[in-house]
Design a protein around this motif. Sequence first.
Motif, PDB file in Angstrom:
ATOM      1  N   TRP A  32      11.600 -31.003  56.269  1.00 41.12           N
ATOM      2  CA  TRP A  32      11.374 -31.903  55.139  1.00 41.12           C
ATOM      3  C   TRP A  32      10.658 -33.127  55.670  1.00 41.12           C
ATOM      4  O   TRP A  32      10.161 -33.142  56.801  1.00 41.12           O
ATOM      5  CB  TRP A  32      12.721 -32.271  54.509  1.00 41.12           C
ATOM      6  CG  TRP A  32      12.654 -32.662  53.063  1.00 41.12           C
ATOM      7  CD1 TRP A  32      11.601 -32.514  52.216  1.00 41.12           C
ATOM      8  CD2 TRP A  32      13.692 -33.262  52.283  1.00 41.12           C
ATOM      9  NE1 TRP A  32      11.916 -32.986  50.952  1.00 41.12           N
ATOM     10  CE2 TRP A  32      13.201 -33.449  50.974  1.00 41.12           C
ATOM     11  CE3 TRP A  32      14.994 -33.652  52.568  1.00 41.12           C
ATOM     12  CZ2 TRP A  32      13.954 -34.010  49.949  1.00 41.12           C
ATOM     13  CZ3 TRP A  32      15.754 -34.212  51.542  1.00 41.12           C
ATOM     14  CH2 TRP A  32      15.237 -34.387  50.247  1.00 41.12           C
ATOM     15  N   LYS A  69       7.975 -28.437  53.385  1.00 40.66           N
ATOM     16  CA  LYS A  69       8.556 -28.472  52.045  1.00 40.66           C
ATOM     17  C   LYS A  69       9.711 -27.483  51.942  1.00 40.66           C
ATOM     18  O   LYS A  69       9.712 -26.583  51.120  1.00 40.66           O
ATOM     19  CB  LYS A  69       7.483 -28.166  50.998  1.00 40.66           C
ATOM     20  CG  LYS A  69       6.372 -29.208  50.939  1.00 40.66           C
ATOM     21  CD  LYS A  69       5.351 -28.877  49.878  1.00 40.66           C
ATOM     22  CE  LYS A  69       4.263 -29.942  49.796  1.00 40.66           C
ATOM     23  NZ  LYS A  69       3.263 -29.647  48.749  1.00 40.66           N
ATOM     24  N   ASP A  81       9.131 -23.006  53.965  1.00 38.80           N
ATOM     25  CA  ASP A  81       7.826 -23.501  54.419  1.00 38.80           C
ATOM     26  C   ASP A  81       7.780 -23.616  55.942  1.00 38.80           C
ATOM     27  O   ASP A  81       6.812 -23.175  56.584  1.00 38.80           O
ATOM     28  CB  ASP A  81       7.558 -24.859  53.769  1.00 38.80           C
ATOM     29  CG  ASP A  81       6.160 -25.388  54.054  1.00 38.80           C
ATOM     30  OD1 ASP A  81       5.243 -24.579  54.295  1.00 38.80           O
ATOM     31  OD2 ASP A  81       5.978 -26.618  54.032  1.00 38.80           O
ATOM     32  N   PRO A 104      13.063 -26.795  45.270  1.00 35.70           N
ATOM     33  CA  PRO A 104      11.788 -26.184  45.671  1.00 35.70           C
ATOM     34  C   PRO A 104      11.981 -24.674  45.856  1.00 35.70           C
ATOM     35  O   PRO A 104      13.082 -24.233  46.210  1.00 35.70           O
ATOM     36  CB  PRO A 104      11.475 -26.860  47.013  1.00 35.70           C
ATOM     37  CG  PRO A 104      12.289 -28.112  47.010  1.00 35.70           C
ATOM     38  CD  PRO A 104      13.532 -27.785  46.246  1.00 35.70           C
ATOM     39  N   ASP A 152      13.474 -23.738  49.217  1.00 36.15           N
ATOM     40  CA  ASP A 152      14.687 -24.454  49.612  1.00 36.15           C
ATOM     41  C   ASP A 152      15.757 -23.486  50.109  1.00 36.15           C
ATOM     42  O   ASP A 152      16.022 -22.452  49.480  1.00 36.15           O
ATOM     43  CB  ASP A 152      15.211 -25.240  48.409  1.00 36.15           C
ATOM     44  CG  ASP A 152      16.425 -26.077  48.748  1.00 36.15           C
ATOM     45  OD1 ASP A 152      16.248 -27.168  49.324  1.00 36.15           O
ATOM     46  OD2 ASP A 152      17.551 -25.629  48.460  1.00 36.15           O
ATOM     47  N   SER A 178      11.550 -25.141  39.360  1.00 39.16           N
ATOM     48  CA  SER A 178      10.921 -25.335  40.672  1.00 39.16           C
ATOM     49  C   SER A 178      10.304 -26.728  40.746  1.00 39.16           C
ATOM     50  O   SER A 178       9.548 -27.123  39.863  1.00 39.16           O
ATOM     51  CB  SER A 178       9.839 -24.274  40.913  1.00 39.16           C
ATOM     52  OG  SER A 178      10.427 -22.989  41.010  1.00 39.16           O
ATOM     53  N   ILE A 179      10.644 -27.450  41.804  1.00 40.53           N
ATOM     54  CA  ILE A 179      10.165 -28.820  41.974  1.00 40.53           C
ATOM     55  C   ILE A 179       9.694 -29.040  43.407  1.00 40.53           C
ATOM     56  O   ILE A 179       9.966 -28.229  44.300  1.00 40.53           O
ATOM     57  CB  ILE A 179      11.287 -29.854  41.660  1.00 40.53           C
ATOM     58  CG1 ILE A 179      12.503 -29.588  42.553  1.00 40.53           C
ATOM     59  CG2 ILE A 179      11.648 -29.812  40.188  1.00 40.53           C
ATOM     60  CD1 ILE A 179      13.590 -30.644  42.457  1.00 40.53           C
ATOM     61  N   ASP A 180       9.018 -30.131  43.631  1.00 43.33           N
ATOM     62  CA  ASP A 180       8.642 -30.550  44.969  1.00 43.33           C
ATOM     63  C   ASP A 180       9.868 -31.177  45.629  1.00 43.33           C
ATOM     64  O   ASP A 180      10.703 -31.772  44.945  1.00 43.33           O
ATOM     65  CB  ASP A 180       7.510 -31.569  44.888  1.00 43.33           C
ATOM     66  CG  ASP A 180       6.933 -31.886  46.249  1.00 43.33           C
ATOM     67  OD1 ASP A 180       6.109 -31.082  46.734  1.00 43.33           O
ATOM     68  OD2 ASP A 180       7.303 -32.938  46.825  1.00 43.33           O
ATOM     69  N   PRO A 181      10.017 -31.064  46.968  1.00 40.93           N
ATOM     70  CA  PRO A 181      11.181 -31.660  47.633  1.00 40.93           C
ATOM     71  C   PRO A 181      11.409 -33.130  47.291  1.00 40.93           C
ATOM     72  O   PRO A 181      12.545 -33.575  47.117  1.00 40.93           O
ATOM     73  CB  PRO A 181      10.856 -31.486  49.120  1.00 40.93           C
ATOM     74  CG  PRO A 181      10.009 -30.268  49.168  1.00 40.93           C
ATOM     75  CD  PRO A 181       9.173 -30.321  47.928  1.00 40.93           C
ATOM     76  N   ALA A 183      11.000 -34.569  44.606  1.00 38.22           N
ATOM     77  CA  ALA A 183      11.432 -34.770  43.220  1.00 38.22           C
ATOM     78  C   ALA A 183      12.895 -34.398  42.993  1.00 38.22           C
ATOM     79  O   ALA A 183      13.386 -34.464  41.860  1.00 38.22           O
ATOM     80  CB  ALA A 183      10.546 -33.946  42.287  1.00 38.22           C
ATOM     81  N   LYS A 184      13.611 -34.035  44.039  1.00 35.79           N
ATOM     82  CA  LYS A 184      15.002 -33.612  43.873  1.00 35.79           C
ATOM     83  C   LYS A 184      15.850 -34.674  43.178  1.00 35.79           C
ATOM     84  O   LYS A 184      16.511 -34.423  42.170  1.00 35.79           O
ATOM     85  CB  LYS A 184      15.622 -33.284  45.241  1.00 35.79           C
ATOM     86  CG  LYS A 184      15.250 -31.935  45.805  1.00 35.79           C
ATOM     87  CD  LYS A 184      16.048 -31.650  47.066  1.00 35.79           C
ATOM     88  CE  LYS A 184      15.835 -30.239  47.569  1.00 35.79           C
ATOM     89  NZ  LYS A 184      16.713 -29.926  48.718  1.00 35.79           N
TER      90      LYS A 184
END
Length: 338
Positions: free
Chosen positions: A37, A68, A72, A138, A141, A165-168, A170-171
Amino acid sequence: MKPVLRLVALVVLAVLVAMPLPASAQQMQKVVFALNWFPVGDHAAYWVALEKGYYKEKGLDVELQNSKGSGDSIAKVDTGRADIGLADSAVVIALIAKGAKIKVVGMVFDKTPLNIWTRKDTGITKPKDLEGKTLAAPPGDGQRQMFPAFAKIHGIDEKKITWVSIDPAAKMVSLAEKRADAVPDYTTGQPFWEKAVGKENLVRMPWADFGFDMYSMSIMASEKTMKERAKVLRDFLEASYKGWRDVMENPQEGLAIFKKRVPEIDLSLIEPNMKLGLDLMKTDRYAKNGIGWMEEKKMCHSVDLVNTYMGLPAKVECKVVFTNEFLTKIELPKTMRQ
């Protein structure tokens, strides 16, 4: 030159030639280390190892790269874009089943940090309460990929859960702004979550409190690295765990180095974040065997959980998942012994 002096000179020259060059005089070995991350307290030790020259002493030119999520970082290592990486062990196991040529070579947290964050207003207090709710994470994740196992153990109907599904990054925003009812993330992130959601409204659900204890954050490497760069891998792990040892012995020094190396971090959040991680490393296993050492029984239990509940395309054998062979014993400081 007299024969005797000539002989002495030749002997001295031979000794000098045979002596290994210091790391500074050798060609530095490039190592790309994929973090799981963006920089958080879980990563402080690697910046400490850089600052104190532990990698350099071993002839290593280490580059730390953000990722990510575990999926990833594993993809980077498996495809050769990185040599070594951080990833959740559950994701490592699952991707080995799908053909990834990787292996866990050292543990970070001996206790599991797996957890789900939610808000008081959602009414979620136990795993079954997650049905009918929206969870965000994500795609790569580690906990999202491990969730099917957690769900089956607790009789959660996954069809009644909606994943976003989100970007890290945006958690926390997703939970704070009520775009999601719950978000899986490590217990070590508590300071960040309290800031985003509010200490009084934040609720955590540590998986270990609900009978789900398994190995989690780990250091993994590709088969290529293990086979072709064994010494580099061994030296990297030794230097990295020395960084962890130093952070344990002097957390304030570690934080100062981290801030120097990564100026954008907020120490008011990173400090408690890092210390929560250290609590997960204060174990008898590490005291006896050294930082990062892995117990076969616990690892095989972790593999069994993944095999049983994650619907893998092929069963994974425990022996292909991990190895302690590249570890050099780095003693757990006395201050960390129970």
